[in-house]
Design a protein around this motif. Structure first.
Motif, PDB file in Angstrom:
ATOM      1  N   GLY A   8      -8.485  -7.371  13.773  1.00  0.00           N
ATOM      2  CA  GLY A   8      -8.417  -7.097  12.345  1.00  0.00           C
ATOM      3  C   GLY A   8      -7.064  -6.575  11.927  1.00  0.00           C
ATOM      4  O   GLY A   8      -6.127  -6.480  12.724  1.00  0.00           O
ATOM      5  N   CYS A   9      -6.994  -6.261  10.651  1.00  0.00           N
ATOM      6  CA  CYS A   9      -5.727  -5.858  10.042  1.00  0.00           C
ATOM      7  C   CYS A   9      -5.468  -4.370  10.212  1.00  0.00           C
ATOM      8  O   CYS A   9      -6.297  -3.624  10.727  1.00  0.00           O
ATOM      9  CB  CYS A   9      -5.763  -6.207   8.561  1.00  0.00           C
ATOM     10  SG  CYS A   9      -6.970  -5.202   7.674  1.00  0.00           S
ATOM     11  N   ARG A  10      -4.326  -3.943   9.725  1.00  0.00           N
ATOM     12  CA  ARG A  10      -3.922  -2.542   9.847  1.00  0.00           C
ATOM     13  C   ARG A  10      -4.844  -1.591   9.084  1.00  0.00           C
ATOM     14  O   ARG A  10      -5.149  -0.501   9.547  1.00  0.00           O
ATOM     15  CB  ARG A  10      -2.471  -2.401   9.345  1.00  0.00           C
ATOM     16  CG  ARG A  10      -1.945  -0.984   9.225  1.00  0.00           C
ATOM     17  CD  ARG A  10      -1.833  -0.303  10.573  1.00  0.00           C
ATOM     18  NE  ARG A  10      -1.350   1.067  10.458  1.00  0.00           N
ATOM     19  CZ  ARG A  10      -2.114   2.119  10.166  1.00  0.00           C
ATOM     20  NH1 ARG A  10      -3.402   1.939   9.941  1.00  0.00           N
ATOM     21  NH2 ARG A  10      -1.600   3.325  10.121  1.00  0.00           N
ATOM     22  N   CYS A  11      -5.292  -2.004   7.892  1.00  0.00           N
ATOM     23  CA  CYS A  11      -6.078  -1.076   7.064  1.00  0.00           C
ATOM     24  C   CYS A  11      -7.566  -1.127   7.365  1.00  0.00           C
ATOM     25  O   CYS A  11      -8.307  -0.237   6.941  1.00  0.00           O
ATOM     26  CB  CYS A  11      -5.833  -1.337   5.576  1.00  0.00           C
ATOM     27  SG  CYS A  11      -6.752  -2.743   4.890  1.00  0.00           S
ATOM     28  N   GLY A  12      -8.022  -2.164   8.078  1.00  0.00           N
ATOM     29  CA  GLY A  12      -9.426  -2.248   8.448  1.00  0.00           C
ATOM     30  C   GLY A  12     -10.289  -3.036   7.480  1.00  0.00           C
ATOM     31  O   GLY A  12     -11.468  -3.281   7.756  1.00  0.00           O
ATOM     32  N   ALA A  13      -9.751  -3.457   6.347  1.00  0.00           N
ATOM     33  CA  ALA A  13     -10.554  -4.192   5.363  1.00  0.00           C
ATOM     34  C   ALA A  13     -10.884  -5.606   5.832  1.00  0.00           C
ATOM     35  O   ALA A  13     -11.936  -6.146   5.492  1.00  0.00           O
ATOM     36  CB  ALA A  13      -9.818  -4.241   4.023  1.00  0.00           C
ATOM     37  N   SER A  14      -9.978  -6.219   6.590  1.00  0.00           N
ATOM     38  CA  SER A  14     -10.187  -7.589   7.074  1.00  0.00           C
ATOM     39  C   SER A  14     -10.444  -7.550   8.579  1.00  0.00           C
ATOM     40  O   SER A  14      -9.653  -6.988   9.343  1.00  0.00           O
ATOM     41  CB  SER A  14      -8.962  -8.455   6.784  1.00  0.00           C
ATOM     42  OG  SER A  14      -8.748  -8.561   5.398  1.00  0.00           O
ATOM     43  N   ARG A  15     -11.551  -8.169   8.997  1.00  0.00           N
ATOM     44  CA  ARG A  15     -11.929  -8.186  10.406  1.00  0.00           C
ATOM     45  C   ARG A  15     -12.256  -9.619  10.816  1.00  0.00           C
ATOM     46  O   ARG A  15     -12.633 -10.446   9.994  1.00  0.00           O
ATOM     47  CB  ARG A  15     -13.169  -7.306  10.633  1.00  0.00           C
ATOM     48  CG  ARG A  15     -12.960  -5.831  10.336  1.00  0.00           C
ATOM     49  CD  ARG A  15     -12.105  -5.143  11.384  1.00  0.00           C
ATOM     50  NE  ARG A  15     -12.718  -5.262  12.713  1.00  0.00           N
ATOM     51  CZ  ARG A  15     -12.044  -4.983  13.844  1.00  0.00           C
ATOM     52  NH1 ARG A  15     -10.782  -4.591  13.809  1.00  0.00           N
ATOM     53  NH2 ARG A  15     -12.653  -5.113  15.012  1.00  0.00           N
ATOM     54  N   PHE A  76      -3.819 -13.662   5.480  1.00  0.00           N
ATOM     55  CA  PHE A  76      -3.429 -12.249   5.491  1.00  0.00           C
ATOM     56  C   PHE A  76      -4.568 -11.391   4.961  1.00  0.00           C
ATOM     57  O   PHE A  76      -5.378 -11.848   4.148  1.00  0.00           O
ATOM     58  CB  PHE A  76      -2.254 -11.987   4.540  1.00  0.00           C
ATOM     59  CG  PHE A  76      -1.025 -12.749   4.817  1.00  0.00           C
ATOM     60  CD1 PHE A  76       0.050 -12.136   5.433  1.00  0.00           C
ATOM     61  CD2 PHE A  76      -0.922 -14.076   4.460  1.00  0.00           C
ATOM     62  CE1 PHE A  76       1.205 -12.850   5.685  1.00  0.00           C
ATOM     63  CE2 PHE A  76       0.225 -14.794   4.708  1.00  0.00           C
ATOM     64  CZ  PHE A  76       1.294 -14.180   5.322  1.00  0.00           C
ATOM     65  N   CYS A  77      -4.545 -10.132   5.314  1.00  0.00           N
ATOM     66  CA  CYS A  77      -5.388  -9.172   4.599  1.00  0.00           C
ATOM     67  C   CYS A  77      -4.789  -8.984   3.201  1.00  0.00           C
ATOM     68  O   CYS A  77      -3.607  -8.672   3.067  1.00  0.00           O
ATOM     69  CB  CYS A  77      -5.430  -7.844   5.331  1.00  0.00           C
ATOM     70  SG  CYS A  77      -6.298  -6.576   4.379  1.00  0.00           S
ATOM     71  N   GLY A  78      -5.611  -9.169   2.167  1.00  0.00           N
ATOM     72  CA  GLY A  78      -5.127  -9.036   0.799  1.00  0.00           C
ATOM     73  C   GLY A  78      -4.830  -7.594   0.406  1.00  0.00           C
ATOM     74  O   GLY A  78      -4.181  -7.365  -0.615  1.00  0.00           O
ATOM     75  N   THR A  79      -5.290  -6.650   1.195  1.00  0.00           N
ATOM     76  CA  THR A  79      -5.029  -5.239   0.892  1.00  0.00           C
ATOM     77  C   THR A  79      -3.736  -4.761   1.558  1.00  0.00           C
ATOM     78  O   THR A  79      -2.818  -4.303   0.893  1.00  0.00           O
ATOM     79  CB  THR A  79      -6.214  -4.364   1.341  1.00  0.00           C
ATOM     80  OG1 THR A  79      -7.391  -4.818   0.681  1.00  0.00           O
ATOM     81  CG2 THR A  79      -5.960  -2.896   1.005  1.00  0.00           C
ATOM     82  N   CYS A  80      -3.642  -4.894   2.888  1.00  0.00           N
ATOM     83  CA  CYS A  80      -2.475  -4.340   3.600  1.00  0.00           C
ATOM     84  C   CYS A  80      -1.467  -5.418   4.007  1.00  0.00           C
ATOM     85  O   CYS A  80      -0.408  -5.089   4.539  1.00  0.00           O
ATOM     86  CB  CYS A  80      -2.935  -3.537   4.815  1.00  0.00           C
ATOM     87  SG  CYS A  80      -3.626  -4.547   6.146  1.00  0.00           S
ATOM     88  N   HIS A  81      -1.801  -6.714   3.781  1.00  0.00           N
ATOM     89  CA  HIS A  81      -0.901  -7.838   4.012  1.00  0.00           C
ATOM     90  C   HIS A  81      -0.563  -8.084   5.480  1.00  0.00           C
ATOM     91  O   HIS A  81       0.437  -8.723   5.792  1.00  0.00           O
ATOM     92  CB  HIS A  81       0.375  -7.707   3.173  1.00  0.00           C
ATOM     93  CG  HIS A  81       0.112  -7.787   1.705  1.00  0.00           C
ATOM     94  ND1 HIS A  81       1.093  -7.806   0.754  1.00  0.00           N
ATOM     95  CD2 HIS A  81      -1.053  -7.844   1.013  1.00  0.00           C
ATOM     96  CE1 HIS A  81       0.566  -7.876  -0.454  1.00  0.00           C
ATOM     97  NE2 HIS A  81      -0.742  -7.888  -0.318  1.00  0.00           N
TER      98      HIS A  81
HETATM   99 ZN   LIG Z   1      -5.882  -4.771   5.677  1.00  0.00          ZN
END
Ligand SMILES: [Zn+2]
Ligand SMILES: [Zn+2]
Length: 147
Positions: A8-15, A76-81
């Motif tokens: 997943g991404c850095r912020c955790g929103a996308s897994r 990409f994660c739309g929150t943390c990119h």
């Molecule tokens: Zn993210």
């Protein structure tokens, strides 16, 4: 047996989950695009069948035409990119996952290096690991990294 690899991404929103027979072989790309895009020395990728991927979260896309005329579409994660994976019209049926986004990224050992003519000079690659000055010949490369 099927292994489920999580990432997943850095912020955790996308897994995402990769449903694969075994941990895929990782390769590193030392090209200038990968350096500037990652803000680092190289990128790490794994190639898996498209159907192996399940993803959740606010995922957005960015597509562009490569120097060789293919279209590469990145997710990409739309929150943390954080860049998570891409597909490429030259490799239908597969996706290329940014291996550093795997939860088990600390266990990765590269099986090949490409674009080493552009690598940073401090990086010393094990003599037993295949390396290519630029992109590798597709058949030879896929024999190394596809499982
Ligand atoms: Zn993210
Ligand atoms: Zn690259």
């Amino acid at each position: 047996m099927t292994e489920l690899l999580e990432g997943g991404c850095r912020c955790g929103a996308s897994r995402y989950t990769l449903s694969v027979a075994a941990m895929p072989e990782v390769y590193c790309c030392h090209c200038h695009y990968c350096q500037s895009w990652s803000g680092s020395a190289f990128t790490q990728q794994v190639i898996v069948p498209t159907e192996a991927l399940t993803a959740t979260g606010p995922i957005v896309t960015y597509g562009y035409d490569t120097d060789s005329g293919a279209t590469s579409t990145h997710r990409f994660c739309g929150t943390c990119h954080t860049r998570l994976w891409n597909d490429n019209t030259r490799l239908p049926g597969y996706i290329v996952v940014r291996a550093g986004t795997l939860d088990a990224s600390d266990t990765l050992v590269p099986a090949a290096h490409i674009w080493v003519k552009r690598k940073q000079t401090w990086i010393v690659i094990d003599a037993g690991v295949p390396q290519f000055a630029e992109s590798a010949p597709p058949a030879e490369f896929l024999a190394i990294v596809l499982r």
